[in-house]
Design a protein around this motif. Sequence first.
Motif, PDB file in Angstrom:
ATOM      1  N   ARG A 176       1.501   2.279  -3.921  1.00  0.00           N
ATOM      2  CA  ARG A 176       0.649   2.027  -2.766  1.00  0.00           C
ATOM      3  C   ARG A 176      -0.404   0.966  -3.089  1.00  0.00           C
ATOM      4  O   ARG A 176      -0.656   0.048  -2.300  1.00  0.00           O
ATOM      5  CB  ARG A 176      -0.020   3.329  -2.327  1.00  0.00           C
ATOM      6  N   LEU A 177      -1.029   1.111  -4.235  1.00  0.00           N
ATOM      7  CA  LEU A 177      -2.027   0.116  -4.641  1.00  0.00           C
ATOM      8  C   LEU A 177      -1.399  -1.271  -4.785  1.00  0.00           C
ATOM      9  O   LEU A 177      -2.000  -2.288  -4.401  1.00  0.00           O
ATOM     10  CB  LEU A 177      -2.675   0.534  -5.958  1.00  0.00           C
ATOM     11  N   ALA A 178      -0.185  -1.302  -5.331  1.00  0.00           N
ATOM     12  CA  ALA A 178       0.490  -2.595  -5.490  1.00  0.00           C
ATOM     13  C   ALA A 178       0.766  -3.232  -4.136  1.00  0.00           C
ATOM     14  O   ALA A 178       0.634  -4.458  -3.969  1.00  0.00           O
ATOM     15  CB  ALA A 178       1.786  -2.417  -6.271  1.00  0.00           C
ATOM     16  N   GLY A 179       1.158  -2.429  -3.151  1.00  0.00           N
ATOM     17  CA  GLY A 179       1.368  -2.964  -1.812  1.00  0.00           C
ATOM     18  C   GLY A 179       0.097  -3.569  -1.242  1.00  0.00           C
ATOM     19  O   GLY A 179       0.122  -4.646  -0.629  1.00  0.00           O
ATOM     20  N   ALA A 180      -1.038  -2.884  -1.455  1.00  0.00           N
ATOM     21  CA  ALA A 180      -2.312  -3.410  -0.970  1.00  0.00           C
ATOM     22  C   ALA A 180      -2.724  -4.665  -1.729  1.00  0.00           C
ATOM     23  O   ALA A 180      -3.316  -5.589  -1.147  1.00  0.00           O
ATOM     24  CB  ALA A 180      -3.391  -2.333  -1.087  1.00  0.00           C
ATOM     25  N   THR A 258      -0.373  -3.166 -11.794  1.00  0.00           N
ATOM     26  CA  THR A 258       0.500  -4.320 -11.956  1.00  0.00           C
ATOM     27  C   THR A 258       1.488  -4.317 -10.796  1.00  0.00           C
ATOM     28  O   THR A 258       2.279  -3.389 -10.655  1.00  0.00           O
ATOM     29  CB  THR A 258       1.256  -4.267 -13.290  1.00  0.00           C
ATOM     30  N   ALA A 259       1.416  -5.328  -9.942  1.00  0.00           N
ATOM     31  CA  ALA A 259       2.303  -5.407  -8.779  1.00  0.00           C
ATOM     32  C   ALA A 259       3.547  -6.207  -9.140  1.00  0.00           C
ATOM     33  O   ALA A 259       3.449  -7.284  -9.720  1.00  0.00           O
ATOM     34  CB  ALA A 259       1.584  -6.060  -7.611  1.00  0.00           C
ATOM     35  N   ARG A 260       4.704  -5.674  -8.780  1.00  0.00           N
ATOM     36  CA  ARG A 260       5.973  -6.333  -9.063  1.00  0.00           C
ATOM     37  C   ARG A 260       6.337  -7.263  -7.897  1.00  0.00           C
ATOM     38  O   ARG A 260       6.820  -6.824  -6.859  1.00  0.00           O
ATOM     39  CB  ARG A 260       7.059  -5.286  -9.284  1.00  0.00           C
ATOM     40  N   ARG A 273       4.095 -11.988  13.189  1.00  0.00           N
ATOM     41  CA  ARG A 273       4.024 -10.682  12.527  1.00  0.00           C
ATOM     42  C   ARG A 273       5.096 -10.631  11.434  1.00  0.00           C
ATOM     43  O   ARG A 273       6.288 -10.764  11.723  1.00  0.00           O
ATOM     44  CB  ARG A 273       4.236  -9.536  13.526  1.00  0.00           C
ATOM     45  N   VAL A 274       4.667 -10.467  10.205  1.00  0.00           N
ATOM     46  CA  VAL A 274       5.584 -10.382   9.074  1.00  0.00           C
ATOM     47  C   VAL A 274       5.280  -9.104   8.307  1.00  0.00           C
ATOM     48  O   VAL A 274       4.131  -8.855   7.914  1.00  0.00           O
ATOM     49  CB  VAL A 274       5.445 -11.610   8.145  1.00  0.00           C
ATOM     50  N   ARG A 275       6.307  -8.306   8.091  1.00  0.00           N
ATOM     51  CA  ARG A 275       6.123  -7.020   7.415  1.00  0.00           C
ATOM     52  C   ARG A 275       6.445  -7.160   5.927  1.00  0.00           C
ATOM     53  O   ARG A 275       7.435  -7.784   5.547  1.00  0.00           O
ATOM     54  CB  ARG A 275       7.003  -5.950   8.056  1.00  0.00           C
ATOM     55  N   ILE A 276       5.602  -6.558   5.080  1.00  0.00           N
ATOM     56  CA  ILE A 276       5.792  -6.530   3.629  1.00  0.00           C
ATOM     57  C   ILE A 276       6.122  -5.101   3.224  1.00  0.00           C
ATOM     58  O   ILE A 276       5.342  -4.179   3.476  1.00  0.00           O
ATOM     59  CB  ILE A 276       4.520  -6.982   2.891  1.00  0.00           C
ATOM     60  N   THR A 277       7.271  -4.915   2.590  1.00  0.00           N
ATOM     61  CA  THR A 277       7.694  -3.583   2.165  1.00  0.00           C
ATOM     62  C   THR A 277       8.271  -3.644   0.759  1.00  0.00           C
ATOM     63  O   THR A 277       8.526  -4.719   0.216  1.00  0.00           O
ATOM     64  CB  THR A 277       8.761  -3.013   3.126  1.00  0.00           C
ATOM     65  N   GLY A 278       8.499  -2.465   0.195  1.00  0.00           N
ATOM     66  CA  GLY A 278       9.245  -2.344  -1.054  1.00  0.00           C
ATOM     67  C   GLY A 278       8.475  -2.649  -2.315  1.00  0.00           C
ATOM     68  O   GLY A 278       9.061  -2.669  -3.405  1.00  0.00           O
ATOM     69  N   VAL A 279       7.167  -2.876  -2.234  1.00  0.00           N
ATOM     70  CA  VAL A 279       6.420  -3.305  -3.417  1.00  0.00           C
ATOM     71  C   VAL A 279       6.311  -2.150  -4.406  1.00  0.00           C
ATOM     72  O   VAL A 279       5.892  -1.044  -4.058  1.00  0.00           O
ATOM     73  CB  VAL A 279       5.012  -3.807  -3.041  1.00  0.00           C
ATOM     74  N   ARG A 280       6.681  -2.421  -5.629  1.00  0.00           N
ATOM     75  CA  ARG A 280       6.562  -1.439  -6.694  1.00  0.00           C
ATOM     76  C   ARG A 280       5.367  -1.777  -7.583  1.00  0.00           C
ATOM     77  O   ARG A 280       5.044  -2.944  -7.792  1.00  0.00           O
ATOM     78  CB  ARG A 280       7.839  -1.410  -7.552  1.00  0.00           C
ATOM     79  N   GLY A 281       4.741  -0.728  -8.101  1.00  0.00           N
ATOM     80  CA  GLY A 281       3.596  -0.917  -8.967  1.00  0.00           C
ATOM     81  C   GLY A 281       3.784  -0.253 -10.311  1.00  0.00           C
ATOM     82  O   GLY A 281       4.535   0.727 -10.433  1.00  0.00           O
TER      83      GLY A 281
END
Length: 618
Positions: A176-180, A258-260, A273-281
């Motif tokens: 969640r933090l990586a997504g932010a 550490t955001a991947r 509008r662009v959606r960002i998903t799937g971010v792993r931390g």
Amino acid sequence: MSRRPLRIGNASGFYGDRFSALHEMLTGGPLDVLTGDYLAELTMLILGRDRLKNPDLGYAKTFLRQLEEGLGLAHERGVRIVTNAGGLHPAGLADAVRALAAEVGVPVSVAHVEGDDLTSREDGALTANAYLGGAGITACLRAGADVVITGRVTDAALVSGPAAWWFDWAPEDHDRLAGAVVAGHVLECGTQATGGNYSFFTAHDVRRPGFPLAEISEDGSALITKHPGTGGAVTTGTVTAQLLYETQGARYLGPDVTARLDTVRLTDDGADRVRITGVRGEHPPASLKVGVTRLGGWRNEVVFVLTGLDIEAKAQLVRSQLSETLEGVADAAWTLARTDHADADTEETASALLRLVVRDPSPDRVGRALTSTAIELALGSYPGFHVAAPPGPAQPYGVFTSSYVPAAEVPHTAVLPDGTRVPIPTPASPAEPSAPAGEPAARAAWPAEPAAPSAPPASEARGSGGGAPEGVADASPTGSGDAPAGSGAEPRETVRAPLGALAGARSGDKGGDANVGVWTRSGPAWDWLRATLTVDRFQALLPETRGLTVHRHELPNLHALNFTVTGILGDGVASGHRFDPQAKALGEWLRARHLDIPVHLLPDIPVHLLPPPEGTGP
């Protein structure tokens, strides 16, 4: 019970950005939090010089002027303000905001974050500041602060800190933090996310782009957009360009997580509008980066205008006439820019520019004594002698370096609205990896990749001659457009065209290094770019990078490559080492270089990008 998405915007990407942006963002639509990023490596030097003149300064004065109207607007709309405009003196700016609030009659509570200033630990430093994370911001917002002032936090912390407050995330919520953090990286440079500085700018009206905002969900996913009716555009391309900006690999290391970047997925979600998903931390490193600025000495420059014929001979005459004067100067660099055209129909387009830049520890050696000698040549040098501007006095320049310090040694502190000081604990982290080959042990904690990644790491070329990463076929040396070996595909017809006909790019600075992100807008184009744009090809296209170490990183989800060029900017932007001292246009230079590109990848190539037919010309 889930909470609605956090609606968070940006009103500044640098110290000197659009003054009206704070008002525009507060009146353009609903927001929960408004951020402003005012700090950069050069800004720290500017603020350091301000502090030398007056110890009560060291913060971004522009922000305080913006609040004269904006503070009341934010209070009326219930918008929290979070900014790093505190620079070197966050407590001082917090006090100034309180004084302003009392003067304009707006009841707001103000908190600040400190502990980043490590100047006393660095001998001879003008400034030395650790890059803090967002946890101090989170603590201030939890205590009810309406305005949070920070010093040197990471740019993305201005978003991840409020997101952790809004959703009550724990330090272990890495994904969640990586997504932010990724959303924060998109927002941090303001209108660069909405069409500013964008390779394909002709596709949109970007005369006055609106500032970006993000709707961040509880799972860390985000939607990037802007207020209705504002200029510019939010597309997967504009967001990709900003994601590649000033990053140095697949892992985006920060104090909280550490955001991947190789896990980021972008999808269109409607107009702007662009959606960002799937971010792993992953775990953050146990060390913090420290940005250090020093006064490096004094510099000056003279630009001679050379017009018409015999440009090279004219340049050589000036250099020989000044050679004796320049003896003893620590550094003197000549650059001849052949901006002249043959048989030009204006004097300006018939002229070239010869630039002399001098640097020395003493202002006397590069001051008026030197520039006056250059001007004394006016009636006794090349025909048509004149200079682009009158020479001025010597100016101080700065040097930027970075070091690393254990996070536990940095006194990250949230100073709440009631004055309570809350120490921010260091996030738990696994054991540090050993330094990569050739990397100093002191630096290993920041740039090294943690062990046991949660997703396959992106490929990386190693060193200046690394070529394609292991397992990636290189294009043929002639750029014939042949398919990678073993693919079974037939060779394709090619056309000589600029790389920018197919790919976008964005570049920027990190101290003395530069990064160049390159991306395509289709899968087939990505396959070609991945096989073709090796480190060797990159250096052949940009000869100024030859002899320097270049690393290549792949981000397949973004159809992108990211190159890091070590040392091309010398001592950093403040030293004025290079024609383009922040490498802002390095990517556009790359896009302008020509290669043999398969025709089938360019079905809509603009006519002006194609070479003229044989036998035609002026």
